[in-house]
Design an enzyme around this catalytic site. Structure first.
Site, PDB file in Angstrom:
ATOM      1  N   ARG A  15       0.959  -1.220   0.443  1.00  0.00           N
ATOM      2  CA  ARG A  15      -0.220   0.104  -0.214  1.00  0.00           C
ATOM      3  C   ARG A  15       0.975   1.368  -0.219  1.00  0.00           C
ATOM      4  O   ARG A  15       1.069   2.875  -0.363  1.00  0.00           O
ATOM      5  CB  ARG A  15      -0.867  -0.070   1.153  1.00  0.00           C
ATOM      6  CG  ARG A  15      -2.152  -0.996   1.078  1.00  0.00           C
ATOM      7  CD  ARG A  15      -3.200  -0.543   1.950  1.00  0.00           C
ATOM      8  NE  ARG A  15      -2.488  -1.843   3.266  1.00  0.00           N
ATOM      9  CZ  ARG A  15      -3.191  -2.277   4.758  1.00  0.00           C
ATOM     10  NH1 ARG A  15      -4.273  -0.776   4.595  1.00  0.00           N
ATOM     11  NH2 ARG A  15      -2.843  -2.478   5.443  1.00  0.00           N
ATOM     12  N   LYS A 349      30.352  29.406  -0.667  1.00  0.00           N
ATOM     13  CA  LYS A 349      31.207  27.738  -0.289  1.00  0.00           C
ATOM     14  C   LYS A 349      32.343  27.481  -0.346  1.00  0.00           C
ATOM     15  O   LYS A 349      33.322  28.458  -0.177  1.00  0.00           O
ATOM     16  CB  LYS A 349      31.164  27.307  -2.083  1.00  0.00           C
ATOM     17  CG  LYS A 349      30.652  25.633  -1.856  1.00  0.00           C
ATOM     18  CD  LYS A 349      31.542  25.133  -3.512  1.00  0.00           C
ATOM     19  CE  LYS A 349      33.092  25.251  -2.922  1.00  0.00           C
ATOM     20  NZ  LYS A 349      33.472  24.674  -4.818  1.00  0.00           N
TER      21      LYS A 349
END
Ligand code: UD1
Ligand code: MG
Length: 455
Positions: A15, A349
Site C-alpha cells: 500500500r 562555499k
C-alpha cells in the site's frame, strides 16, 4: 536475563505503492527500521535479529551495522513463520521480544514492562483499547477476565469484532517455550498464514500465564501501511521532537511548524521561528535565534548569532555574534568567524571568512579565504572555476573590495589592499594599495540622444 529481540520486516508494504522497501521510508529523516533498531539497542547487550524478505538486500545494505543479525524469510507465510526463521539461532534460556520494522514510535519503557514478564517465564502481550479496533487482532478473554487467545479480524465472529481490546503485535516470551509453541502453529485460518498470535492459545493450554501490558499512548503502537499513516506518524514524531526541545529550554514559536530530522544540541535561550528544518547534527549556542523558513544541516553555530529568514546553511561552522541573511546560502566546508556578517543573496562555499568581515549583498564567494576586518562590496564574484578545475582566492586582512568586482582565481588580494568598484582582478593585488581595472570614464560634450522619427 539475556535478551534476544526479533524485528519483523519482511513484508512488502504494497500500500505504500513504492519502489523502496517500506521499512526504508524515512521518518524524521531516518528509515523506519532505523528507529526500531535504535529502540532495540536501548536494551544493553541484547541480540538483534531482523527478519527481511522483500527488498532484503536493499534493507540489509542500508544498515551496515555489525551487531544486527539478518535472517531471510523467502516467502512471507505469516508472522509466526517469520519468528520461526529466527528461533534456531536463539538459545532456550533467553527472553525474546518481538518488534516490528514498520512500528517506529514504540517506547523503551513499554517494552521493558513486557520483558519483565518474560524474564519470570510468562508470556506478555502489549494491548491497547481502541475506539476503532477494525483491522487489528482482538484479545479474547474468558469469563474470569483471563486472556484466552487472539482472534484476527478476518477470523473473528461478529461478536468478537465488537471487542475493543486489540493486539498491538508486540510480545515477550521465554525463548524455550516460544520455540515449542511456534513449532505447533498451523495455517488453518482465513488468511492461510502461520499466525504468531496463535501461540497465546497454546500458552494458555499449557497453563502458562498470559499477561497484558496496556499502553496509554495510542501512537507508539501505530504501524505504517500507507503514505497517509507515514505522514501522520511523522507529525507525531515531530511533536515529540518539539516537546523535548522545549523541555530542554528552546523557544519554538510554533511547535507544529518545526522539523528536526536529526539531533539538536542547543544552549540557553535559543529561539527558533516557524518552518525551521534541522537535519543531521545541529548545534546552536546561547541566545542564538533562527528566523522563519531556515534550513540547517550538520551545522554548528555559536552564541548570539542571528540567522534571519530564508537561509540555507549546510555543513558549516559559524562562530559567535555572527549575522546571516535574510536569504543567504552557506554551503559545505564554510567557516564564518566571530562577528562576521553575511547578508542577502550571498552564496558562500568552501571558504573561511575572518573575524568581523562583512559580505552583505549579492555575492558569490567560493574556495576563498577571507581575512579579518574585510569588507566585500555588493555583487562581488570569485571566479573559482575555469571549466576544468577549481582555484582559490586569497583575500588578506583589512581588505576593501569595491562593488561589482570579479576576482579571477587563482588570485590574491594582499593585506590592506583596496579594489576599485567594477574591477576584474586577474593578477595579485599588492598590500595597502588601490588596484582597479576599469575603462576610463568619458563624457561626449553636446551628444544628442536619438529621437523617434514622426511618420
Ligand atoms: C498483526 C497481528 C495482529 C495485530 C497487528 C498489529 C498476526 C497474525 N496478527 O496483524 O493481531 O493486531 O499485527 O498491527 O500476527 N511480517 C513478516 N513476515 C510475514 C508476515 C509479516 O515479516 O510472513 C511482518 C510484516 O512486515 C509486518 C509485521 O510482520 O511488519 C506484521 O505483519 P502484518 O501482515 O501487517 O500483520 P497484521 O495482519 O497487521
Ligand atoms: Mg499490519
Amino acid at each position: 536475563m539475556n535478551l534476544s529481540i526479533i524485528i519483523l520486516a519482511a513484508g512488502q508494504g504494497t500500500r505504500m505503492r513504492s519502489g523502496l522497501p517500506k521499512v526504508l521510508h524515512p521518518l524524521g529523516g531516518r528509515p523506519l527500521l532505523g528507529h526500531v533498531i535504535d529502540t532495540a539497542r536501548g536494551f544493553d547487550g541484547a541480540e538483534l535479529h531482523v527478519v527481511i524478505g522483500h527488498g532484503a538486500e536493499r534493507v540489509r545494505s542500508a544498515f551496515p551495522d555489525p551487531d544486527v543479525h539478518w535472517v531471510i524469510q523467502d516467502q512471507q507465510l505469516g508472522t509466526g513463520h517469520a519468528v520461526a526463521q529466527v528461533l534456531p539461532g536463539i538459545a532456550d534460556d533467553r527472553a525474546i521480544v518481538v518488534m516490528y520494522g514498520d512500528v517506529p514510535l514504540i517506547r523503551h519503557a513499554t517494552l521493558d514492562a513486557l520483558l519483565a514478564y518474560a524474564a519470570r517465564g510468562d508470556i506478555a502481550l502489549l494491548t491497547a483499547e481502541l475506539d476503532q479496533p477494525t483491522g487489528y487482532g482482538r484479545i479474547v478473554r474468558d469469563n474470569d477476565g483471563h486472556i484466552a487467545g487472539i482472534v484476527e479480524e478476518k477470523d473473528a465472529s461478529d461478536a468478537q469484532r465488537l471487542i475493543c481490546e486489540i493486539n498491538t503485535g508486540f510480545m515477550a516470551a521465554p525463548a524455550g517455550r516460544l520455540r515449542g509453541w511456534v513449532a505447533a502453529l498451523d495455517n488453518d485460518n482465513a488468511q492461510g498464514e502461520f499466525y504468531l498470535t496463535d501461540v497465546i492459545a497454546l500458552a494458555v493450554a499449557d497453563g502458562v500465564t498470559v499477561s497484558a501490558v496496556s499502553t496509554q499512548d495510542p501512537h507508539e503502537i501505530l504501524g505504517v501501511n500507507d503514505r497517509l499513516q507515514l505522514a501522520g506518524l511523522e507529525r507525531r514524531y515531530q511533536h515529540r521532537q518539539a516537546e523535548s526541545c522545549m523541555q530542554a529550554g528552546v523557544t519554538l514559536i510554533d511547535p507544529a511548524r518545526f522539523d528536526l530530522r536529526g539531533s539538536l544540541q542547543a544552549g540557553h535561550d535559543v529561539v527558533i521561528d516557524v518552518n525551521a528544518v534541522l537535519e543531521g547534527d545541529v548545534v546552536l549556542g546561547d541566545r542564538t535565534t533562527i528566523g522563519p523558513n531556515v534550513v540547517l544541516r550538520d551545522t554548528s553555530i555559536g552564541d548570539d548569532v542571528a540567522v534571519l529568514a530564508n537561509c540555507v546553511i549546510e555543513e558549516a561552522i559559524i562562530g559567535s555574534g555572527v549575522r546571516i541573511g535574510p536569504f543567504a546560502r552557506i554551503r559545505p566546508e564554510t567557516r564564518l568567524a566571530d562577528h562576521s556578517h553575511v547578508g542577502n543573496f550571498v552564496e558562500i562555499k568552501k571558504s573561511d571568512v575572518g573575524e568581523g568581515s562583512k559580505i552583505n549583498h549579492l555575492s558569490y564567494i567560493g574556495d576563498t579565504s577571507v581575512g579579518h576586518g574585510v569588507n566585500i562590496g555588493a555583487g562581488t564574484i570569485t571566479c573559482n572555476y575555469d571549466g576544468a578545475s577549481k582555484h582559490r582566492t586569497v583575500i588578506g586582512n583589512d581588505v576593501f573590495i569595491g562593488s561589482d568586482t570579479q576576482l579571477v582565481a587563482p588570485v590574491e588580494v594582499k593585506d590592506g589592499a583596496t579594489i576599485g568598484a567594477g574591477s576584474t582582478i586577474t593578477r595579485d593585488a599588492p598590500a595597502g594599495e588601490l588596484t582597479l581595472s576599469r575603462a576610463p570614464q568619458q563624457t561626449r560634450k553636446g551628444w544628442q540622444r536619438p529621437v523617434k522619427k514622426q511618420p
